[in-house]
Motif scaffolding. Structure first.
Motif, PDB file in Angstrom:
ATOM      1  N   PRO A  95     -22.326  22.356 -30.845  1.00  0.00           N
ATOM      2  CA  PRO A  95     -21.398  21.226 -30.996  1.00  0.00           C
ATOM      3  C   PRO A  95     -21.855  19.988 -30.226  1.00  0.00           C
ATOM      4  CG  PRO A  95     -20.245  23.257 -30.371  1.00  0.00           C
ATOM      5  CD  PRO A  95     -21.703  23.528 -30.208  1.00  0.00           C
ATOM      6  N   ASP A  96     -21.272  18.841 -30.609  1.00  0.00           N
ATOM      7  CA  ASP A  96     -21.493  17.616 -29.852  1.00  0.00           C
ATOM      8  C   ASP A  96     -20.981  17.794 -28.427  1.00  0.00           C
ATOM      9  OD1 ASP A  96     -22.581  16.420 -32.057  1.00  0.00           O
ATOM     10  OD2 ASP A  96     -20.804  15.226 -32.560  1.00  0.00           O
ATOM     11  N   VAL A  97     -21.458  16.940 -27.547  1.00  0.00           N
ATOM     12  CA  VAL A  97     -21.129  17.015 -26.128  1.00  0.00           C
ATOM     13  C   VAL A  97     -20.304  15.786 -25.757  1.00  0.00           C
ATOM     14  CG1 VAL A  97     -22.062  17.061 -23.780  1.00  0.00           C
ATOM     15  CG2 VAL A  97     -23.224  18.316 -25.618  1.00  0.00           C
ATOM     16  N   ALA A  98     -19.200  15.996 -25.065  1.00  0.00           N
ATOM     17  CA  ALA A  98     -18.386  14.879 -24.583  1.00  0.00           C
ATOM     18  C   ALA A  98     -18.989  14.317 -23.297  1.00  0.00           C
ATOM     19  CB  ALA A  98     -16.956  15.340 -24.318  1.00  0.00           C
ATOM     20  N   VAL A  99     -18.999  12.993 -23.203  1.00  0.00           N
ATOM     21  CA  VAL A  99     -19.465  12.325 -21.987  1.00  0.00           C
ATOM     22  C   VAL A  99     -18.497  11.204 -21.647  1.00  0.00           C
ATOM     23  CG1 VAL A  99     -21.909  12.851 -22.406  1.00  0.00           C
ATOM     24  CG2 VAL A  99     -20.948  10.684 -23.223  1.00  0.00           C
ATOM     25  N   ARG A 100     -18.489  10.824 -20.391  1.00  0.00           N
ATOM     26  CA  ARG A 100     -17.756   9.648 -19.943  1.00  0.00           C
ATOM     27  C   ARG A 100     -18.767   8.697 -19.321  1.00  0.00           C
ATOM     28  NH1 ARG A 100     -12.196  10.505 -16.817  1.00  0.00           N
ATOM     29  NH2 ARG A 100     -11.675  11.057 -18.980  1.00  0.00           N
ATOM     30  N   VAL A 101     -18.848   7.492 -19.864  1.00  0.00           N
ATOM     31  CA  VAL A 101     -19.837   6.511 -19.429  1.00  0.00           C
ATOM     32  C   VAL A 101     -19.164   5.481 -18.525  1.00  0.00           C
ATOM     33  CG1 VAL A 101     -21.552   4.817 -20.155  1.00  0.00           C
ATOM     34  CG2 VAL A 101     -21.114   6.846 -21.581  1.00  0.00           C
ATOM     35  N   TYR A 102     -19.646   5.373 -17.307  1.00  0.00           N
ATOM     36  CA  TYR A 102     -19.114   4.450 -16.309  1.00  0.00           C
ATOM     37  C   TYR A 102     -20.115   3.328 -16.052  1.00  0.00           C
ATOM     38  CZ  TYR A 102     -16.250   8.524 -14.773  1.00  0.00           C
ATOM     39  OH  TYR A 102     -15.406   9.615 -14.683  1.00  0.00           O
ATOM     40  N   ARG A 103     -19.584   2.156 -15.706  1.00  0.00           N
ATOM     41  CA  ARG A 103     -20.433   1.054 -15.263  1.00  0.00           C
ATOM     42  C   ARG A 103     -19.607   0.132 -14.380  1.00  0.00           C
ATOM     43  NH1 ARG A 103     -23.431  -1.170 -18.718  1.00  0.00           N
ATOM     44  NH2 ARG A 103     -23.152   0.328 -20.410  1.00  0.00           N
ATOM     45  N   PRO A 104     -20.275  -0.601 -13.475  1.00  0.00           N
ATOM     46  CA  PRO A 104     -19.533  -1.602 -12.704  1.00  0.00           C
ATOM     47  C   PRO A 104     -18.931  -2.644 -13.644  1.00  0.00           C
ATOM     48  CG  PRO A 104     -21.697  -1.191 -11.741  1.00  0.00           C
ATOM     49  CD  PRO A 104     -21.699  -0.530 -13.081  1.00  0.00           C
ATOM     50  N   THR A 105     -17.694  -2.996 -13.427  1.00  0.00           N
ATOM     51  CA  THR A 105     -17.015  -3.977 -14.275  1.00  0.00           C
ATOM     52  C   THR A 105     -17.785  -5.288 -14.310  1.00  0.00           C
ATOM     53  OG1 THR A 105     -14.885  -2.977 -13.755  1.00  0.00           O
ATOM     54  CG2 THR A 105     -14.849  -5.237 -14.589  1.00  0.00           C
ATOM     55  N   GLY A 106     -17.939  -5.824 -15.522  1.00  0.00           N
ATOM     56  CA  GLY A 106     -18.577  -7.122 -15.681  1.00  0.00           C
ATOM     57  C   GLY A 106     -20.090  -7.100 -15.727  1.00  0.00           C
ATOM     58  N   THR A 107     -20.693  -5.920 -15.874  1.00  0.00           N
ATOM     59  CA  THR A 107     -22.158  -5.853 -15.869  1.00  0.00           C
ATOM     60  C   THR A 107     -22.760  -5.697 -17.263  1.00  0.00           C
ATOM     61  OG1 THR A 107     -22.100  -3.457 -15.481  1.00  0.00           O
ATOM     62  CG2 THR A 107     -22.228  -4.894 -13.538  1.00  0.00           C
ATOM     63  N   ARG A 108     -21.948  -5.647 -18.293  1.00  0.00           N
ATOM     64  CA  ARG A 108     -22.516  -5.534 -19.640  1.00  0.00           C
ATOM     65  C   ARG A 108     -23.349  -6.773 -19.961  1.00  0.00           C
ATOM     66  NH1 ARG A 108     -20.280  -1.534 -22.880  1.00  0.00           N
ATOM     67  NH2 ARG A 108     -18.412  -0.529 -22.023  1.00  0.00           N
ATOM     68  N   GLY A 109     -24.568  -6.521 -20.416  1.00  0.00           N
ATOM     69  CA  GLY A 109     -25.436  -7.628 -20.809  1.00  0.00           C
ATOM     70  C   GLY A 109     -26.039  -8.411 -19.670  1.00  0.00           C
ATOM     71  N   THR A 110     -25.927  -7.907 -18.431  1.00  0.00           N
ATOM     72  CA  THR A 110     -26.454  -8.662 -17.282  1.00  0.00           C
ATOM     73  C   THR A 110     -27.830  -8.187 -16.846  1.00  0.00           C
ATOM     74  OG1 THR A 110     -25.362  -7.180 -15.719  1.00  0.00           O
ATOM     75  CG2 THR A 110     -24.125  -9.116 -16.435  1.00  0.00           C
ATOM     76  N   GLY A 111     -28.402  -7.258 -17.561  1.00  0.00           N
ATOM     77  CA  GLY A 111     -29.708  -6.738 -17.160  1.00  0.00           C
ATOM     78  C   GLY A 111     -29.624  -5.241 -16.916  1.00  0.00           C
ATOM     79  N   PRO A 112     -30.737  -4.536 -17.042  1.00  0.00           N
ATOM     80  CA  PRO A 112     -30.690  -3.079 -16.921  1.00  0.00           C
ATOM     81  C   PRO A 112     -30.344  -2.628 -15.505  1.00  0.00           C
ATOM     82  CG  PRO A 112     -32.966  -3.825 -17.054  1.00  0.00           C
ATOM     83  CD  PRO A 112     -32.114  -5.025 -17.308  1.00  0.00           C
ATOM     84  N   LEU A 113     -29.526  -1.580 -15.449  1.00  0.00           N
ATOM     85  CA  LEU A 113     -29.118  -0.957 -14.191  1.00  0.00           C
ATOM     86  C   LEU A 113     -29.732   0.432 -14.100  1.00  0.00           C
ATOM     87  CD1 LEU A 113     -25.278  -1.775 -14.280  1.00  0.00           C
ATOM     88  CD2 LEU A 113     -27.061  -2.994 -12.997  1.00  0.00           C
ATOM     89  N   PRO A 114     -29.775   1.012 -12.898  1.00  0.00           N
ATOM     90  CA  PRO A 114     -30.173   2.415 -12.816  1.00  0.00           C
ATOM     91  C   PRO A 114     -29.225   3.285 -13.625  1.00  0.00           C
ATOM     92  CG  PRO A 114     -30.018   1.417 -10.627  1.00  0.00           C
ATOM     93  CD  PRO A 114     -29.431   0.437 -11.591  1.00  0.00           C
ATOM     94  N   GLY A 115     -29.714   4.416 -14.094  1.00  0.00           N
ATOM     95  CA  GLY A 115     -28.892   5.356 -14.852  1.00  0.00           C
ATOM     96  C   GLY A 115     -28.830   6.697 -14.156  1.00  0.00           C
ATOM     97  N   ILE A 116     -27.641   7.269 -14.051  1.00  0.00           N
ATOM     98  CA  ILE A 116     -27.456   8.556 -13.383  1.00  0.00           C
ATOM     99  C   ILE A 116     -26.714   9.495 -14.326  1.00  0.00           C
ATOM    100  CG2 ILE A 116     -26.414   9.766 -11.425  1.00  0.00           C
ATOM    101  CD1 ILE A 116     -26.511   7.086  -9.888  1.00  0.00           C
ATOM    102  N   LEU A 117     -27.298  10.661 -14.603  1.00  0.00           N
ATOM    103  CA  LEU A 117     -26.575  11.715 -15.303  1.00  0.00           C
ATOM    104  C   LEU A 117     -25.863  12.541 -14.249  1.00  0.00           C
ATOM    105  CD1 LEU A 117     -25.938  13.208 -17.980  1.00  0.00           C
ATOM    106  CD2 LEU A 117     -27.809  14.767 -17.391  1.00  0.00           C
TER     107      LEU A 117
END
Length: 334
Positions: A73-95
């Motif tokens: 089956p597909d896997v559920a995930v919850r994606v978090y990011r600091p507010t206001g950072t969409r489109g501001t440049g790549p951030l580190p990614g943590i699983l």
């Protein structure tokens, strides 16, 4: 019951948190209940702890489903990011891989732990809802986590993640799964990982170390709980030669080529000896390792007693190591 000498050695402030747990569960902790009831209690306790936190509008998140392992089956995930950072440049990614002994836990139970992590590091964090044992034995949990990592890497641009700064973070059972995912990523050739953060990871199903016999009857992930967790994940294979390293990373013969690693454990944690041995073997294989062993520390003590001085040190060391590893300058952290 546990030896009185062990109980006396627990950090006094952390001991207060352990006592508070026992007021809810009794002296055996969660292991005194059926697995369904353990799950209910674990959810209830974490929900209450989350409700006590002040509102946080500095982190935004969304729930998604992503492709699971082939034929699963597909896997559920919850994606978090600091507010206001969409489109501001790549951030580190943590699983982020939650704990719970392979039998309990969820995205929801660890929500309160992920929020400050996102803020402190300034990273996009993907928390994964892997299938639990015993309903879904090995390899289902580790393959779910690896599938989430593959999705995260493949969607790095859309998620605003720098694929060169991709890390794993998992505590306890989540740490064992993170170490297993790191082995899968190495052996399957993708994706490249910059770091793995392993707080008191669950690594060895054999339960033969001195600390695995020493920590009994303590009421927080002691020998009885550990045996239950491994038997739920592996069934009759637990402790035999039929167990592979992706289930129990302590069994890996070759630890070379793994990412730089942070590992910490309490002096009075059942996982103490297997964690120290794993850290030494990583170093012997040429992997950079930062290892901390905390006097008076017990399993998940920083969660039981978040205001304890020892807990502040533990969280501080982890945050600092992760920020350094992912090249997050202090001025850019949220």
């Amino acid at each position: 019951m546990s030896e009185p000498s062990i109980t006396r050695r627990i950090d006094p402030q952390v001991h207060q948190g352990l006592n508070a747990l026992h007021e809810l569960t009794g002296p055996r902790g969660l292991v005194g209940f059926t697995i369904p009831r353990q799950r209910e209690l674990y959810e209830e306790m974490n929900r209450a702890a989350l409700a006590a936190l002040p509102p946080n509008d500095r982190v935004e998140f969304e729930d998604l489903t992503v492709p699971g392992p082939a034929g699963a089956p597909d896997v559920a995930v919850r994606v978090y990011r600091p507010t206001g950072t969409r489109g501001t440049g790549p951030l580190p990614g943590i699983l982020y891989i939650h704990g719970g002994g392979m039998i309990t836990g969820s995205i929801a139970t660890d929500h309160r732990q992920v929020l400050p992590l996102v803020e402190a590091i300034g990273a996009v964090v993907v928390s994964v809802e892997y299938r639990l044992a015993p309903e879904h034995p090995h390899p289902a949990p580790v393959e779910d986590c690896y599938a989430a990592l593959l999705w995260m890497s493949g969607e790095a641009s859309a998620l605003g993640i720098d694929p060169g700064r991709l890390a794993l973070y998992g505590g306890s059972a989540g740490g064992g799964l993170a170490a297993g995912v790191a082995l899968l990523a190495r052996d399957r050739g993708t994706p490249p990982l910059a770091f793995q953060m392993l707080p008191y990871p669950m690594l060895d199903d054999r339960n033969t170390t001195p600390s695995s016999h020493e920590i009994t009857g303590i009421g927080i992930w002691d020998r009885a709980a550990n045996l239950q967790g491994w038997q739920s994940l592996l069934g009759e294979r637990a402790g035999t030669d039929e167990v592979d390293a992706y289930a129990a990373p302590a069994r890996a013969e070759d630890l070379s080529g793994l990412p730089p690693t942070f590992l910490d454990v309490g002096e009075l944690d059942l996982f103490r000896d297997e964690n120290i041995t794993f850290a030494n073997r990583l170093m012997q294989a040429g992997v950079p390792v930062e290892l901390h062993v905390y006097p008076g520390g017990i399993h998940a003590g920083e969660l039981l007693a978040p205001d304890a001085e020892l807990s502040a040190r533990i969280v501080g060391y982890r945050t600092d190591a992760l920020a350094r590893a992912l090249n997050t300058p202090p001025g850019t952290r949220r």
